[in-house]
Design a protein around this motif. Sequence first.
Motif, mmCIF file in Angstrom:
data_model
loop_
_atom_site.group_PDB
_atom_site.id
_atom_site.type_symbol
_atom_site.label_atom_id
_atom_site.label_comp_id
_atom_site.label_asym_id
_atom_site.label_seq_id
_atom_site.Cartn_x
_atom_site.Cartn_y
_atom_site.Cartn_z
ATOM 1 N N SER A 26 0.835 -1.200 0.000
ATOM 2 C CA SER A 26 0.000 0.000 0.000
ATOM 3 C C SER A 26 0.871 1.251 0.000
ATOM 4 N N ALA A 27 0.293 2.368 -0.440
ATOM 5 C CA ALA A 27 1.059 3.607 -0.584
ATOM 6 C C ALA A 27 1.647 4.085 0.739
ATOM 7 N N ASP A 28 0.953 3.809 1.850
ATOM 8 C CA ASP A 28 1.477 4.238 3.149
ATOM 9 C C ASP A 28 2.400 3.213 3.787
ATOM 10 N N GLY A 29 2.601 2.080 3.135
ATOM 11 C CA GLY A 29 3.542 1.072 3.604
ATOM 12 C C GLY A 29 3.041 0.199 4.728
ATOM 13 N N THR A 30 1.742 0.253 5.048
ATOM 14 C CA THR A 30 1.232 -0.503 6.196
ATOM 15 C C THR A 30 0.629 -1.849 5.825
ATOM 16 N N ARG A 31 0.358 -2.073 4.535
ATOM 17 C CA ARG A 31 -0.286 -3.318 4.122
ATOM 18 C C ARG A 31 0.498 -3.974 2.995
ATOM 19 N N VAL A 78 -4.315 4.711 -4.145
ATOM 20 C CA VAL A 78 -3.655 5.657 -3.257
ATOM 21 C C VAL A 78 -4.360 5.753 -1.911
ATOM 22 N N GLY A 79 -5.692 5.560 -1.895
ATOM 23 C CA GLY A 79 -6.423 5.646 -0.641
ATOM 24 C C GLY A 79 -6.490 4.360 0.148
ATOM 25 N N GLY A 80 -5.835 3.289 -0.337
ATOM 26 C CA GLY A 80 -5.806 2.031 0.390
ATOM 27 C C GLY A 80 -6.780 0.989 -0.117
ATOM 28 N N ASP A 81 -7.638 1.336 -1.110
ATOM 29 C CA ASP A 81 -8.499 0.317 -1.705
ATOM 30 C C ASP A 81 -7.630 -0.726 -2.402
ATOM 31 N N LEU A 82 -8.051 -1.989 -2.302
ATOM 32 C CA LEU A 82 -7.308 -3.083 -2.916
ATOM 33 C C LEU A 82 -8.064 -3.571 -4.151
ATOM 34 N N TYR A 83 -7.419 -3.491 -5.317
ATOM 35 C CA TYR A 83 -8.009 -3.954 -6.574
ATOM 36 C C TYR A 83 -7.429 -5.320 -6.924
ATOM 37 N N PHE A 84 -8.230 -6.131 -7.616
ATOM 38 C CA PHE A 84 -7.737 -7.395 -8.137
ATOM 39 C C PHE A 84 -8.650 -7.840 -9.269
ATOM 40 N N THR A 85 -8.227 -8.858 -10.001
ATOM 41 C CA THR A 85 -9.055 -9.411 -11.073
ATOM 42 C C THR A 85 -9.492 -10.824 -10.690
ATOM 43 N N SER A 86 -10.715 -11.171 -11.099
ATOM 44 C CA SER A 86 -11.245 -12.496 -10.796
ATOM 45 C C SER A 86 -12.457 -12.773 -11.669
ATOM 46 N N ALA A 87 -12.661 -14.050 -12.005
ATOM 47 C CA ALA A 87 -13.851 -14.477 -12.739
ATOM 48 C C ALA A 87 -14.920 -14.994 -11.783
ATOM 49 N N VAL A 126 -3.251 -1.423 -12.730
ATOM 50 C CA VAL A 126 -2.101 -0.688 -12.210
ATOM 51 C C VAL A 126 -2.615 0.588 -11.569
ATOM 52 N N CYS A 127 -2.137 0.911 -10.364
ATOM 53 C CA CYS A 127 -2.585 2.100 -9.637
ATOM 54 C C CYS A 127 -1.414 3.047 -9.398
ATOM 55 N N ALA A 128 -1.697 4.349 -9.464
ATOM 56 C CA ALA A 128 -0.676 5.355 -9.167
ATOM 57 C C ALA A 128 -0.404 5.393 -7.666
ATOM 58 N N ARG A 129 0.829 5.716 -7.319
ATOM 59 C CA ARG A 129 1.205 5.741 -5.906
ATOM 60 C C ARG A 129 0.669 6.968 -5.185
ATOM 61 N N ASP A 130 0.669 8.143 -5.880
ATOM 62 C CA ASP A 130 0.358 9.403 -5.197
ATOM 63 C C ASP A 130 -0.934 10.052 -5.661
ATOM 64 N N ALA A 131 -1.691 9.391 -6.513
ATOM 65 C CA ALA A 131 -2.899 10.023 -7.059
ATOM 66 C C ALA A 131 -3.979 8.966 -7.260
ATOM 67 N N ASP A 132 -5.222 9.446 -7.324
ATOM 68 C CA ASP A 132 -6.343 8.549 -7.535
ATOM 69 C C ASP A 132 -6.470 8.270 -9.035
ATOM 70 N N ARG A 133 -5.599 7.444 -9.541
ATOM 71 C CA ARG A 133 -5.587 7.111 -10.957
ATOM 72 C C ARG A 133 -5.297 5.617 -11.126
ATOM 73 N N THR A 134 -6.147 4.950 -11.892
ATOM 74 C CA THR A 134 -6.021 3.513 -12.110
ATOM 75 C C THR A 134 -6.065 3.222 -13.600
ATOM 76 N N LEU A 135 -5.135 2.387 -14.062
ATOM 77 C CA LEU A 135 -5.124 1.909 -15.441
ATOM 78 C C LEU A 135 -5.502 0.434 -15.464
ATOM 79 N N VAL A 136 -6.162 0.048 -16.542
ATOM 80 C CA VAL A 136 -6.623 -1.326 -16.702
ATOM 81 C C VAL A 136 -6.107 -1.862 -18.033
ATOM 82 N N VAL A 137 -5.650 -3.094 -18.027
ATOM 83 C CA VAL A 137 -5.254 -3.779 -19.249
ATOM 84 C C VAL A 137 -6.363 -4.748 -19.630
ATOM 85 N N ALA A 138 -6.844 -4.640 -20.865
ATOM 86 C CA ALA A 138 -7.931 -5.487 -21.342
ATOM 87 C C ALA A 138 -7.864 -5.567 -22.855
#
Length: 717
Positions: A26-31, A78-87, A126-138
Amino acid sequence: MTSPATPFHDLSHYVALPRVSGLALSADGTRLVTTVSTPNSSGTGFVSALWELDPAGERAAYRLTRSAKGETGAAFGVGGDLYFTSARPDPDDEDGEPSPALWRVPATGGEARVVLRRPGGVSGVVCARDADRTLVVAGLLPGASDEAGHRSLHEGRAKAKVDAILHSSYPVRYWDHDLGPQVPQVFALEDGPDPSRETEEDAGTPGTTDRAPERHLRLLTGGQHPPLHEPSPRLAPDGTFALVDVTVPLGRADLRSTIARVDVADGGLRTLVDLEGSEAHAGPVSPDGTRAVVVVGEMTTPDRPPHPRLHVMDTGTGELTPLAHDWDRWAQPVAWTPDGSSVLVLADSEGRRPVFRIDVADGRVEQVTHDDAAWSDLVVSPDGATAYGVRSSYLFPPEVVRLDLATGEVTPLPGPAERPQVPGRLEEVETTAADGSRVRAWLALPEGEPSSASGHPLLLWIHGGPLGSWNAWTWRWNPWLMTAQGYAVLLPDPALSTGYGQEFVRRGWGTWGDAPYTDLMAVTDATVARSDIDADRTAAMGGSFGGYMANWVAGHTDRFRAIVTHASLWALDGFGPTTDAAFYWQREMTPQMSADHSPHRFVEQIVTPMLVIHGDKDYRVPIGEGLRLWYELLSRSGLPQAEDGTTPHRFLYFPQENHWIMSPQHATVWYSVVSGFLAEHVLGEEPPTTDTDAAVGRHLGLTAPPAPPAPDAPDAR
């Protein structure tokens, strides 16, 4: 039933061992989150789950996700939300299709919810470290410029039950999967409903307050040549741009890689590095976004092996500055230190894969880790004092550890599973080749004294690649399964192996049957000279390039009692144009080189029993290689057949497997058949049955395999 001495004494216990891979901080290094794979309930595949570990190493690891479909690709926002992919099924959508979707677990906890589901699925995030920005590969179907067009085309193909793919460029497949019809692209994940939806019905009905807000994808990389593999965007910490590798066609079915910058706000894409005669690959972006470490290397030729080198690239202009060009290792850049003064890289070196730190200002290289291990998936804490990584060696499978970057001290973190006990010990051996080159190897030895006064029987294992090294744990070629049966296993790094300098690679480039072969024989000679090794009971084994070399060995010496060749190159004139990326082969081998070093030319000299193994879905070494090898062994080799047409040779064929033999039940068959073949010819035991089902049934005691051992840690609640 009595438990085996170690998991390596019973294949069902071995395949059930948890497998750790990947790391997200995580961006804050706690998780800290990793992925753990175990066999599914039927034992016919592996299913993955996300586990959280305590970076401080004080709390036990616990499981975050659970589903029959599994979860992969963890990334923290950046806010600690955890993203993942799954079917996995969406609990809010009874009719949703079972393709991989993008999911999110809120930073505050609670159930995972679908962020985005689309036809054809999502393959990465892929998520940015310092901003609320997420990229998706599809993937995006040809002819579509947005999600609405993609959806329409996808529905049309599905309704018509069409799976044909019309190609207009090369390549058409990669390792074990067909390329197309979807082309992998990079998208920005945006808030709100998809503006490309044309009707209210398409948009759906607004959900309740506990439903995840709608998101949609905005295309960033449209109009590019289809890449050879999934793109891996390198997102700037502030989320304003990303670096991507772009495939450039060279004509005549050849390709090379360049680096482009994609501005996330408007989707503008411009090339930063495009050097004629060279390939470039993007690495991590600096904390301030002004620089990136990239890998650039001249395209290979029959006289010029690969030599990838690090550069610091200006992310605005693409200007390149060489970095540590005097260092004779092939480095993989993985992370910047937070102050931007240095870069952490991984590089094969002397049968290990340590962490190195390179000072960006002067190019000075410092080795940070000194353990006998191979590192991967390195992430750095926000203060730069600590890194976390996945490491393994031939003594233990991948595990998550904490690394003190100042002292190099390594501390294993409480993980999802304990290290399994290995049935033996590991030593290093080395010798000097005829040209004076040093050749080293790992030697895995059984516990205790040899059962025979003449010493342990020896298995020579030849690695694939060939540009690689025996330096990390492998689930596919695991020596401890054989030491548990009393064998010593030799794991050498001959010419072409990485980690010994550029000249060591050059010695074998384009001349596979020369220095790589003589190196293998030299280190085998040195090993069988030991008093604890039986020089008369030996076998050679290898897969991919290792299988090629096993075939070459078979045609050039009769010193081994048996040879196992898996996914192997046999007739190079046929392999060259049919492998999945033939242009790579053409760069290394001239027609004359290919002819001189093709094992099939020496089939009449083969007098050693061979076990041929091949999967039909292997696109790197197509099944035609195995079929031709099998026919020519039976029709032309020097080993006589019985009057009834049977032969000491064997052919183990997997109709649905690829280059690696992935499923647990087939891995069990693989090792069972290999063990029986070796026991017959190396140990002099009675020949096993040719019925693989019966052989495996006896091995498992005609009972169902035990349930996978649960990692000793509580589930998340």
